[in-house]
Design an enzyme around this catalytic site. Structure first.
Site, PDB file in Angstrom:
ATOM      1  N   HIS A 183       7.783 -20.770 -46.832  1.00  0.00           N
ATOM      2  CA  HIS A 183       9.159 -20.428 -46.442  1.00  0.00           C
ATOM      3  C   HIS A 183       9.447 -20.805 -44.994  1.00  0.00           C
ATOM      4  O   HIS A 183      10.399 -20.314 -44.410  1.00  0.00           O
ATOM      5  CB  HIS A 183       9.408 -18.932 -46.678  1.00  0.00           C
ATOM      6  CG  HIS A 183       9.242 -18.541 -48.111  1.00  0.00           C
ATOM      7  ND1 HIS A 183      10.158 -18.870 -49.080  1.00  0.00           N
ATOM      8  CD2 HIS A 183       8.235 -17.894 -48.747  1.00  0.00           C
ATOM      9  CE1 HIS A 183       9.736 -18.419 -50.251  1.00  0.00           C
ATOM     10  NE2 HIS A 183       8.566 -17.826 -50.076  1.00  0.00           N
TER      11      HIS A 183
ATOM     12  N   TRP B  79       0.361  -1.818 -11.209  1.00  0.00           N
ATOM     13  CA  TRP B  79       0.957  -2.792 -12.126  1.00  0.00           C
ATOM     14  C   TRP B  79       2.437  -2.774 -11.767  1.00  0.00           C
ATOM     15  O   TRP B  79       3.135  -1.798 -12.018  1.00  0.00           O
ATOM     16  CB  TRP B  79       0.714  -2.370 -13.576  1.00  0.00           C
ATOM     17  CG  TRP B  79       1.175  -3.384 -14.580  1.00  0.00           C
ATOM     18  CD1 TRP B  79       0.461  -4.436 -15.058  1.00  0.00           C
ATOM     19  CD2 TRP B  79       2.446  -3.431 -15.244  1.00  0.00           C
ATOM     20  NE1 TRP B  79       1.203  -5.145 -15.972  1.00  0.00           N
ATOM     21  CE2 TRP B  79       2.438  -4.553 -16.106  1.00  0.00           C
ATOM     22  CE3 TRP B  79       3.597  -2.651 -15.186  1.00  0.00           C
ATOM     23  CZ2 TRP B  79       3.517  -4.910 -16.895  1.00  0.00           C
ATOM     24  CZ3 TRP B  79       4.684  -2.995 -15.974  1.00  0.00           C
ATOM     25  CH2 TRP B  79       4.629  -4.123 -16.824  1.00  0.00           C
TER      26      TRP B  79
ATOM     27  N   LYS C 163      -4.496 -10.812 -30.357  1.00  0.00           N
ATOM     28  CA  LYS C 163      -5.672 -10.878 -29.477  1.00  0.00           C
ATOM     29  C   LYS C 163      -5.721 -12.223 -28.763  1.00  0.00           C
ATOM     30  O   LYS C 163      -6.001 -12.296 -27.570  1.00  0.00           O
ATOM     31  CB  LYS C 163      -6.972 -10.701 -30.268  1.00  0.00           C
ATOM     32  CG  LYS C 163      -7.334  -9.317 -30.697  1.00  0.00           C
ATOM     33  CD  LYS C 163      -7.906  -8.418 -29.628  1.00  0.00           C
ATOM     34  CE  LYS C 163      -6.836  -7.556 -29.028  1.00  0.00           C
ATOM     35  NZ  LYS C 163      -6.401  -6.411 -29.786  1.00  0.00           N
TER      36      LYS C 163
ATOM     37  N   GLU D 211      -3.122  -9.226 -36.044  1.00  0.00           N
ATOM     38  CA  GLU D 211      -3.986  -8.748 -34.961  1.00  0.00           C
ATOM     39  C   GLU D 211      -4.772  -9.900 -34.340  1.00  0.00           C
ATOM     40  O   GLU D 211      -4.918  -9.979 -33.115  1.00  0.00           O
ATOM     41  CB  GLU D 211      -4.925  -7.658 -35.511  1.00  0.00           C
ATOM     42  CG  GLU D 211      -5.986  -7.147 -34.553  1.00  0.00           C
ATOM     43  CD  GLU D 211      -5.439  -6.481 -33.295  1.00  0.00           C
ATOM     44  OE1 GLU D 211      -4.224  -6.229 -33.217  1.00  0.00           O
ATOM     45  OE2 GLU D 211      -6.237  -6.241 -32.377  1.00  0.00           O
TER      46      GLU D 211
ATOM     47  N   LYS E  32      -3.494  -1.758 -19.422  1.00  0.00           N
ATOM     48  CA  LYS E  32      -4.077  -1.083 -20.584  1.00  0.00           C
ATOM     49  C   LYS E  32      -3.138  -0.053 -21.169  1.00  0.00           C
ATOM     50  O   LYS E  32      -2.974   0.042 -22.369  1.00  0.00           O
ATOM     51  CB  LYS E  32      -5.383  -0.420 -20.146  1.00  0.00           C
ATOM     52  CG  LYS E  32      -6.101   0.341 -21.237  1.00  0.00           C
ATOM     53  CD  LYS E  32      -6.724  -0.616 -22.206  1.00  0.00           C
ATOM     54  CE  LYS E  32      -7.450   0.087 -23.335  1.00  0.00           C
ATOM     55  NZ  LYS E  32      -7.714  -0.861 -24.429  1.00  0.00           N
TER      56      LYS E  32
ATOM     57  N   GLU F 112      -2.932 -12.530 -26.002  1.00  0.00           N
ATOM     58  CA  GLU F 112      -3.098 -11.756 -24.771  1.00  0.00           C
ATOM     59  C   GLU F 112      -4.314 -12.197 -23.967  1.00  0.00           C
ATOM     60  O   GLU F 112      -4.325 -12.068 -22.749  1.00  0.00           O
ATOM     61  CB  GLU F 112      -3.094 -10.248 -25.028  1.00  0.00           C
ATOM     62  CG  GLU F 112      -4.295  -9.673 -25.698  1.00  0.00           C
ATOM     63  CD  GLU F 112      -4.210  -8.152 -25.864  1.00  0.00           C
ATOM     64  OE1 GLU F 112      -3.644  -7.472 -24.997  1.00  0.00           O
ATOM     65  OE2 GLU F 112      -4.734  -7.650 -26.871  1.00  0.00           O
TER      66      GLU F 112
ATOM     67  N   ASN G 147       2.757   6.612 -10.292  1.00  0.00           N
ATOM     68  CA  ASN G 147       2.715   5.836 -11.529  1.00  0.00           C
ATOM     69  C   ASN G 147       3.974   6.198 -12.306  1.00  0.00           C
ATOM     70  O   ASN G 147       4.281   7.380 -12.448  1.00  0.00           O
ATOM     71  CB  ASN G 147       1.469   6.229 -12.342  1.00  0.00           C
ATOM     72  CG  ASN G 147       1.437   5.558 -13.697  1.00  0.00           C
ATOM     73  OD1 ASN G 147       1.944   4.456 -13.867  1.00  0.00           O
ATOM     74  ND2 ASN G 147       0.842   6.225 -14.675  1.00  0.00           N
ATOM     75  N   GLY G 148       4.708   5.210 -12.792  1.00  0.00           N
ATOM     76  CA  GLY G 148       5.915   5.505 -13.567  1.00  0.00           C
ATOM     77  C   GLY G 148       7.118   4.810 -12.958  1.00  0.00           C
ATOM     78  O   GLY G 148       6.977   3.865 -12.173  1.00  0.00           O
TER      79      GLY G 148
ATOM     80  N   ARG H  75      -5.941  -0.352 -15.699  1.00  0.00           N
ATOM     81  CA  ARG H  75      -4.577   0.147 -15.898  1.00  0.00           C
ATOM     82  C   ARG H  75      -3.534  -0.714 -15.180  1.00  0.00           C
ATOM     83  O   ARG H  75      -2.355  -0.699 -15.534  1.00  0.00           O
ATOM     84  CB  ARG H  75      -4.461   1.584 -15.370  1.00  0.00           C
ATOM     85  CG  ARG H  75      -5.363   2.558 -16.073  1.00  0.00           C
ATOM     86  CD  ARG H  75      -5.186   3.939 -15.487  1.00  0.00           C
ATOM     87  NE  ARG H  75      -3.853   4.441 -15.739  1.00  0.00           N
ATOM     88  CZ  ARG H  75      -3.489   5.117 -16.805  1.00  0.00           C
ATOM     89  NH1 ARG H  75      -4.366   5.386 -17.735  1.00  0.00           N
ATOM     90  NH2 ARG H  75      -2.260   5.540 -16.960  1.00  0.00           N
TER      91      ARG H  75
ATOM     92  N   CYS I  74      -0.064   2.273 -13.714  1.00  0.00           N
ATOM     93  CA  CYS I  74      -0.921   2.187 -12.539  1.00  0.00           C
ATOM     94  C   CYS I  74      -2.065   3.174 -12.689  1.00  0.00           C
ATOM     95  O   CYS I  74      -2.031   4.074 -13.513  1.00  0.00           O
ATOM     96  CB  CYS I  74      -0.119   2.526 -11.289  1.00  0.00           C
ATOM     97  SG  CYS I  74       1.382   1.548 -11.166  1.00  0.00           S
TER      98      CYS I  74
HETATM   99  O1  M6R Z   1      -2.704   3.126 -25.999  1.00  0.00           O
HETATM  100  P1  M6R Z   1      -1.977   2.584 -27.199  1.00  0.00           P
HETATM  101  O2  M6R Z   1      -2.864   2.467 -28.404  1.00  0.00           O
HETATM  102  O3  M6R Z   1      -0.731   3.338 -27.517  1.00  0.00           O
HETATM  103  O4  M6R Z   1      -1.545   1.109 -26.797  1.00  0.00           O
HETATM  104  C1  M6R Z   1      -0.732   0.349 -27.635  1.00  0.00           C
HETATM  105  C2  M6R Z   1      -0.660  -1.089 -27.190  1.00  0.00           C
HETATM  106  O5  M6R Z   1      -0.144  -1.175 -25.887  1.00  0.00           O
HETATM  107  C3  M6R Z   1      -2.033  -1.770 -27.212  1.00  0.00           C
HETATM  108  O6  M6R Z   1      -2.628  -1.697 -28.473  1.00  0.00           O
HETATM  109  C4  M6R Z   1      -1.903  -3.251 -26.806  1.00  0.00           C
HETATM  110  O7  M6R Z   1      -1.188  -3.950 -27.758  1.00  0.00           O
HETATM  111  C5  M6R Z   1      -3.287  -3.865 -26.589  1.00  0.00           C
HETATM  112  N1  M6R Z   1      -3.337  -4.533 -25.317  1.00  0.00           N
HETATM  113  C6  M6R Z   1      -3.653  -4.866 -27.619  1.00  0.00           C
HETATM  114  O8  M6R Z   1      -4.936  -5.371 -27.420  1.00  0.00           O
END
Ligand code: M6R
Length: 630
Positions: free
Chosen positions: A526, A76, A507, A503, A625, A510, A102-103, A27, A2
């Site tokens: 395979h 969140w 992307k 990657e 985030k 998400e 938050n937490g 966040r 959050c």
């Molecule tokens: O803040 P961080 O780099 O530790 O975050 C790690 C992942 O949560 C972050 O890279 C996540 O996979 C992204 N949303 C990918 O785009």
């Protein structure tokens, strides 16, 4: 996950709190709320709404304009769905105290049971509401000292938390606390701020203070006091924020993500700045304290990270092994934590995190340290928890990354790993410039001086090569639109192209909410080749000219084409490619540096696909985030 903001000063609190929430909305964005004080003894002004921040804003009336102190939250959801009643703040029974969190409070069930037995009424399904009632009781018990109430309550809580509380009897004071969750103080003139990250107050002040674990902070317009949970004053570390306020704005771009994609040349240049000479000699003074150990006492590197940062680690592994001759493994932080790994003091653990607050990575770091490993972190966020708990840190200088989908953070993490790999090679050879026992050459196979020089100048040339890739964005976006209705997209790579493919798939998942998978070319036969149907889009990353796997990749491309795939190839301008449906050309560079260039089109592909499918690019569904819960 959050976002939390607090403000006390002489300005209109609601404007500052809402503006801070807007900057922190990345966040968490499923509900938002505020609680402002309104003069001593007067009822708090509280509003909260499910949905995006705009819903809250439209519910605020003119009464909120009179306050100069208050707290705000963007959520969140963890405990309890995203509803008005579960949104924060939560109030004590008498409504005089408000708290945001938050937490996760892990022992909330037993706390709630106890509070219900005492006669407290609950109006939400959250873990946080128990804290509101505990704080309300503690405040009354100790004669109206909010800071002492916070200390008393924190001692009873298990789990992770950042908490901010206000009370109507003490309207200028905000009290905060943190454990395993971020909280920074913004120090202004006649005003002070509290927030989950500096982006919330960067346009008002560049002076910040870090808070340690289990610390309580009390802010008034003129004062900031930090104590431990026993009330003993502690000296908090102050620092200047180097990020530009404009960096946290969209600056004319339609989305933060697009802006951040275009910021990559600068982010890379800033991360390289002052750290590498054309000779390939790397200067990382932040590693000086461990240089001797790196030269002689480390024989294994273990990289731990999550999501995109994990992919950075997978890419960096190739350079660490090739340039420094040290065994390197890469593991998901969330998996590592629950194993009994064999680690010893000769293992260097490297955590990678943009935010520096990812709970899985933090817990993996602690686990590794408890097993005796040394720890280095690669991080973008100054003063965050992961670097604070590491023995050394290489900061990436990517600037604030606001879009949930990570772009420039990844490229700068890879650059930091490249610098680290070169540095490791240097210290092994005693060429780091550090005249000490580190100069005792060991048996690792490292780069020759001329090879290091070549890599050094290639690295320095990358920002302008990324610029060249960015010149092709419009054509890429147009091509992407043609795949709007695809049900699945596959990404194919070999060697460093494999993590790049992973990657690309992450992307797309998400952002576009599409089925996407990344495969190693060699694995195709395979199993995954069975997924290919007529028209299935396959994005293949071609290894550069001279690579021993170039022809193997060319065969993989033929194999999927033969089964009806629509193939898009990413290849450098010097490399011949088989006939394909679409070719994305990137400048030629060293094979191990190629991901820096080939990942950029994959980011653009995912961005455009999200846009054309009508998705929220910067705040994709179900995500946040900074993942500060496990
Ligand atoms: O803040 P961080 O780099 O530790 O975050 C790690 C992942 O949560 C972050 O890279 C996540 O996979 C992204 N949303 C990918 O785009």
């Amino acid at each position: 996950m959050c976002g939390i903001v607090g403000y006390t000063g002489d300005k209109k609190a609601i404007d500052i709190v809402v503006d801070g929430l807007r900057r922190l909305e990345y966040r968490g964005y499923d509900s938002a709320g505020v609680a402002l004080t309104n003069g001593e003894g007067k009822p708090l002004l509280v509003e909260k709404r499910a949905g995006k921040l705009g819903n809250l804003e439209s519910a605020l009336d003119s009464r909120f304009g009179s306050s100069h102190s208050g707290i705000g939250h963007t959520r969140w959801a963890t405990h309890g769905g995203p509803t008005d009643s579960n949104a924060h703040p939560h109030l004590s029974d008498d409504g005089k105290l408000a708290v945001i969190h938050n937490g996760i409070i892990e022992n909330y069930v037993e706390l709630k049971k106890e509070l219900l037995a005492k006669g407290h009424a609950f109006s939400s399904e959250t873990d946080t509401e128990s804290v509101a009632h505990l704080l309300g009781d503690a405040f009354k018990e100790n004669g109206g000292d909010l800071a002492e109430a916070m200390r008393m309550v924190c001692k009873r809580l298990r789990g992770s938390f950042t908490l901010l509380a206000v009370h109507s009897d003490d309207p200028k004071r905000i009290v905060g606390a943190r454990r395993n969750s971020p909280l920074v103080v913004g120090v202004g003139k006649g005003e002070n701020f509290l927030a989950s990250d500096v982006a919330a107050f960067i346009s008002s002040t560049k002076s910040a203070m870090e808070l340690g674990q289990d610390q309580v902070v009390i802010v008034t317009p003129s004062d900031v006091t930090v104590t431990d949970l026993d009330g003993k004053k502690v000296e908090a570390k102050s620092y200047e924020i180097t990020w530009d306020a404009a960096a946290a704005e969209r600056g004319g771009f339609q989305h933060f993500m697009l802006k951040e994609i275009f910021e990559q040349p600068k982010a890379i240049a800033d991360t390289l700045l002052g750290r590498i000479e054309e000779s390939g000699k790397v200067s990382l003074p932040e590693l000086e304290s461990m240089a001797d150990a790196l030269a002689t006492d480390v024989d294994r590197i273990l990289i731990l990270a999550c999501g995109t940062a994990f992919h950075a680690g997978l890419i960096g592994k190739y350079a660490i092994e090739a340039w420094a001759g040290i065994a390197c493994d890469v593991e998901l932080a969330s998996e590592f934590r629950y194993r009994r790994p064999v680690l010893d003091p000769r293992t260097l653990v490297v955590t990678i995190s943009q935010s520096g607050e990812t709970m899985d990575t933090l817990m993996a770091l602690r686990h590794a340290k408890s097993l005796g490993a040394k720890a280095l972190s690669i991080c973008n966020t100054h003063g965050s928890t992961i670097p604070r708990e590491s023995d050394a840190v290489i900061y990436t200088h990517g600037g604030p990354e606001i879009a949930v989908a990570s772009t420039k953070a990844l490229l700068t993490q890879v650059i930091a790993l490249h610098l680290f790999a070169l540095y490791l090679g240097q210290v092994s050879q005693g060429t780091s410039g550090k005249p000490s026992s580190a100069s005792s050459k060991n048996s690792r196979s490292t780069l020759s001086a001329s090879e290091a020089k070549k890599i050094g100048s290639e690295l320095l040339g990358l920002p302008s090569k990324v610029e060249q890739v960015l010149e092709t964005v419009e054509a890429l976006r147009e091509m992407t639109r043609g795949f709007k209705d695809a049900t699945s997209v596959l990404f194919l790579g070999r060697h460093v192209g494999f993590p790049s493919a992973l990657e690309g798939a992450l992307k797309l998942k998400e952002l576009a909410y599409m089925h996407a998978e990344g495969f190693a070319g060699g694995e195709l036969k395979h199993g995954p080749i069975a997924l290919i149907e007529n028209g299935t889009p396959v994005i293949a990353i071609m290894p550069p000219l001279g690579s021993e796997i170039r022809e193997k990749m060319a065969s993989n491309i033929q194999e999927v084409k033969a089964r009806g795939a629509h193939v898009i190839v990413i290849a450098d301008t010097a490399t011949d490619i088989p006939a394909t449906d679409f070719a994305i050309r990137v400048p030629a560079t060293d094979e191990l540096l190629q991901p820096i260039l080939s990942i950029v089109p994959l980011q653009v592909f995912a961005y455009e696909m999200a846009l054309v499918r009508g998705n929220d690019v910067d705040q994709p569904r179900n995500l946040a985030k900074s993942v500060t819960v496990e």
